[in-house]
Design a protein around this motif. Structure first.
Motif, mmCIF file in Angstrom:
data_model
loop_
_atom_site.group_PDB
_atom_site.id
_atom_site.type_symbol
_atom_site.label_atom_id
_atom_site.label_comp_id
_atom_site.label_asym_id
_atom_site.label_seq_id
_atom_site.Cartn_x
_atom_site.Cartn_y
_atom_site.Cartn_z
ATOM 1 N N MET A 246 0.838 -1.194 0.000
ATOM 2 C CA MET A 246 0.000 0.000 0.000
ATOM 3 C C MET A 246 0.877 1.249 0.000
ATOM 4 S SD MET A 246 -3.148 -0.917 -0.204
ATOM 5 C CE MET A 246 -4.060 0.573 0.243
ATOM 6 N N TRP A 247 0.287 2.362 -0.456
ATOM 7 C CA TRP A 247 1.025 3.618 -0.606
ATOM 8 C C TRP A 247 1.622 4.040 0.725
ATOM 9 C CZ3 TRP A 247 0.167 8.930 0.821
ATOM 10 C CH2 TRP A 247 1.008 9.828 0.139
ATOM 11 N N ARG A 248 2.883 4.460 0.710
ATOM 12 C CA ARG A 248 3.621 4.739 1.936
ATOM 13 C C ARG A 248 3.402 6.180 2.394
ATOM 14 N NH1 ARG A 248 7.306 0.779 3.149
ATOM 15 N NH2 ARG A 248 8.578 2.225 4.381
ATOM 16 N N GLY A 249 2.169 6.457 2.791
ATOM 17 C CA GLY A 249 1.837 7.790 3.264
ATOM 18 C C GLY A 249 0.462 7.785 3.891
ATOM 19 N N GLY A 250 -0.155 8.978 3.966
ATOM 20 C CA GLY A 250 -1.493 9.108 4.516
ATOM 21 C C GLY A 250 -2.415 9.742 3.493
ATOM 22 N N LEU A 251 -3.653 9.291 3.465
ATOM 23 C CA LEU A 251 -4.653 9.813 2.544
ATOM 24 C C LEU A 251 -5.985 9.927 3.283
ATOM 25 C CD1 LEU A 251 -3.854 7.651 -0.620
ATOM 26 C CD2 LEU A 251 -3.503 10.124 -0.422
ATOM 27 N N SER A 252 -6.553 11.116 3.306
ATOM 28 C CA SER A 252 -7.816 11.316 4.010
ATOM 29 C C SER A 252 -8.996 11.004 3.106
ATOM 30 C CB SER A 252 -7.930 12.751 4.515
ATOM 31 O OG SER A 252 -7.951 13.666 3.424
ATOM 32 N N GLY A 253 -10.116 10.701 3.721
ATOM 33 C CA GLY A 253 -11.376 10.493 3.030
ATOM 34 C C GLY A 253 -12.495 10.983 3.924
ATOM 35 N N THR A 254 -13.727 10.836 3.498
ATOM 36 C CA THR A 254 -14.870 11.236 4.305
ATOM 37 C C THR A 254 -14.948 10.370 5.556
ATOM 38 O OG1 THR A 254 -16.071 11.876 2.304
ATOM 39 C CG2 THR A 254 -17.366 11.549 4.303
ATOM 40 N N SER A 256 -12.837 9.332 7.474
ATOM 41 C CA SER A 256 -11.883 8.222 7.475
ATOM 42 C C SER A 256 -10.545 8.673 6.912
ATOM 43 C CB SER A 256 -12.429 7.076 6.616
ATOM 44 O OG SER A 256 -12.639 7.528 5.283
ATOM 45 N N LEU A 257 -9.537 7.831 7.124
ATOM 46 C CA LEU A 257 -8.243 8.068 6.503
ATOM 47 C C LEU A 257 -7.479 6.754 6.424
ATOM 48 C CD1 LEU A 257 -5.658 8.151 8.782
ATOM 49 C CD2 LEU A 257 -6.991 10.121 9.528
ATOM 50 N N PHE A 258 -6.531 6.700 5.492
ATOM 51 C CA PHE A 258 -5.591 5.596 5.405
ATOM 52 C C PHE A 258 -4.230 6.090 5.846
ATOM 53 C CE2 PHE A 258 -2.020 3.681 3.191
ATOM 54 C CZ PHE A 258 -2.166 2.355 3.583
ATOM 55 N N MET A 259 -3.514 5.264 6.599
ATOM 56 C CA MET A 259 -2.162 5.601 7.021
ATOM 57 C C MET A 259 -1.294 4.352 6.925
ATOM 58 S SD MET A 259 -0.290 8.166 8.023
ATOM 59 C CE MET A 259 -1.583 9.321 8.476
ATOM 60 N N HIS A 260 -0.200 4.457 6.167
ATOM 61 C CA HIS A 260 0.716 3.325 6.069
ATOM 62 C C HIS A 260 1.295 3.018 7.447
ATOM 63 C CE1 HIS A 260 4.210 0.910 4.897
ATOM 64 N NE2 HIS A 260 3.564 0.672 3.767
ATOM 65 N N SER A 261 1.470 1.749 7.734
ATOM 66 C CA SER A 261 1.895 1.337 9.077
ATOM 67 C C SER A 261 3.289 1.828 9.444
ATOM 68 C CB SER A 261 1.844 -0.186 9.203
ATOM 69 O OG SER A 261 2.680 -0.793 8.236
ATOM 70 N N ASP A 262 4.123 2.167 8.447
ATOM 71 C CA ASP A 262 5.476 2.660 8.740
ATOM 72 C C ASP A 262 5.508 4.124 9.132
ATOM 73 O OD1 ASP A 262 6.725 0.289 8.400
ATOM 74 O OD2 ASP A 262 7.673 0.741 6.477
ATOM 75 N N ARG A 263 4.432 4.849 8.920
ATOM 76 C CA ARG A 263 4.428 6.278 9.242
ATOM 77 C C ARG A 263 4.385 6.474 10.757
ATOM 78 N NH1 ARG A 263 6.538 9.595 6.392
ATOM 79 N NH2 ARG A 263 5.335 11.248 7.398
#
Length: 413
Positions: A246-254, A256-263
């Motif tokens: 998965m992308w190595r960063g953070g991405l927000s959504g409504t 919700s958000l995604f955050m790579h586990s290495d961050r």
């Protein structure tokens, strides 16, 4: 294809979904059911959009990604032309079906959306494309999302679960509702807590290097302070985490958000990617062709400011971090660009600090940049420099020098 999809989805929808759905729709509402069957073996989701009610929308326009939304079929009039599909539902019950390709890979090889034989992470507002509805005034949808998953799979979405893998969709102000935000399904592990009134879930695939409880503790520490700035923060929050690819960063959504586990929760420069993305969730704003620096600058400013206010970093380290960002920002000749890169965002943080000081000085501390950010979050949508300046001047009670264009770009620009 129509018969195949109908045989897979039709009986389940008719016999099961509406039996546990909400009561029959009145003349001013109709039932809107999104059903998605996740198929790891094909890498796709079989999606059905089903309408039921005395009155239905006259026309629905779906704005497609032709590479991902494919093989559309309906029991009404349907025209598909490139990236747009126009559907005219008929009668008191109508449905449209298509197949959605889940994997979406960046040029770097990482994924924004991913399915494996054990789990899948994607955005529901990609699964269900943007839809423009033409319908009678006063007619509204009562929307739900039902997921059909492989055995032993479960799900997490930023909505209220009304049955197993079955969610009620909320989208205030929208008459035709659709799911939005990140979602995760599969063999997953999650931790949940109510943090200052926010139903918060941290979820990730089982067996990955994700510190769910650490993340919840960090949120318990910082989310209440963030809510003081943004009191209308969503009542549900889902944080999805995962390892490579998965992308190595953070991405927000409504909601919700995604955050790579290495961050890290707090980076070496004392900023926090987690708080940065939470500010995006809170504000829901986007910039025009010259205002992305406002969106990203506010998020990065508060990623430091919230930590300072909660005692996560000392005043000395806070000032040093902003000074370092201002130094980095000298590499950006102007803020007035379409996309806010690292140096542009760094320079924007310095502008936000100047603006905050100017508003506080003008009002003897009675107002601050918080008032500006809160007003933007109340409006949401697109932000412009003119709008940002207007709100800042209303908070200060006078013109603000920090937002003069000569302060936002070098002399030769």
């Amino acid at each position: 294809m129509f018969r195949k999809l109908h045989s897979l989805l039709g009986p389940l929808l008719v016999c099961t979904v509406f039996a546990i759905s909400t009561p029959a729709a009145s003349s001013e509402t109709f039932k809107l059911l999104y059903q998605a069957e996740i198929q790891p073996e094909s890498g796709r989701a079989l999606v059905e959009i089903r309408l039921e009610g005395e009155k239905l929308p006259r026309k629905l326009e779906l704005h497609l990604n032709p590479e991902r939304h494919q093989e559309l079929e309906s029991d009404g009039d349907l025209e598909v032309n490139g990236d747009e599909a126009v559907w005219h539902p008929k009668g008191k019950s109508a449905s449209l079906r298509y197949q959605f390709t889940i994997n979406e890979q960046k040029g770097s090889g990482s994924f924004d959306s991913r399915i494996t034989d054990k789990w899948s992470i994607l955005r529901s507002d990609k699964l269900i494309p943007p839809i423009s509805a033409t319908m009678e005034s006063g007619l509204r949808s009562r929307a739900e999302l039902k997921l059909v998953l492989p055995e032993d799979w479960s799900s997490a979405l930023p909505y209220k679960e009304i049955a197993d893998d079955h969610y009620r969709i909320k989208d205030p102000g929208r008459r035709f509702k659709r799911p939005k935000g990140w979602m995760i399904v599969g063999r997953i592990g999650s931790r949940q807590d109510i943090i200052d009134g926010v139903d918060t879930t941290v979820a990730a695939p089982l067996g990955q290097n994700v510190r769910r409880q650490d993340t919840l503790a960090f949120l318990n520490w910082n989310l209440p302070e963030l809510k003081k700035v943004f009191p209308e923060f969503p009542q549900h929050l889902l944080i999805v985490c995962a390892d490579d690819p998965m992308w190595r960063g953070g991405l927000s959504g409504t909601r919700s958000l995604f955050m790579h586990s290495d961050r890290p929760l707090i980076s070496g420069n004392r900023t926090s990617s987690m708080i940065h993305e939470l500010v995006h969730v809170a504000t829901g704003i986007r910039g025009d062709h010259q205002s992305d620096w406002i969106v990203e600058g506010l998020a990065e400013f508060y990623s430091l400011e919230i930590l300072r206010r909660t005692g996560g970093i000392s005043e000395r380290r806070y000032q040093g971090a902003v000074d370092e960002l201002e130094e980095w920002g000298k590499e950006a000749p102007t803020l007035l660009v379409k996309r806010s890169s690292g140096p542009v965002t760094a320079r924007a943080v310095g502008i936000m600090r100047q603006l905050d000081r100017e508003i506080r000085a003008a009002t003897d501390g009675k107002a601050s940049i918080d008032d500006v950010a809160r007003a933007l979050a109340e409006d949401r949508g697109k932000v412009t420099l003119a709008r940002f300046r207007k709100l800042a001047e209303e908070a200060a009670g006078r013109p603000v020098k920090a937002l003069d264009k000569d302060n936002l770009r070098d002399a030769e620009q």
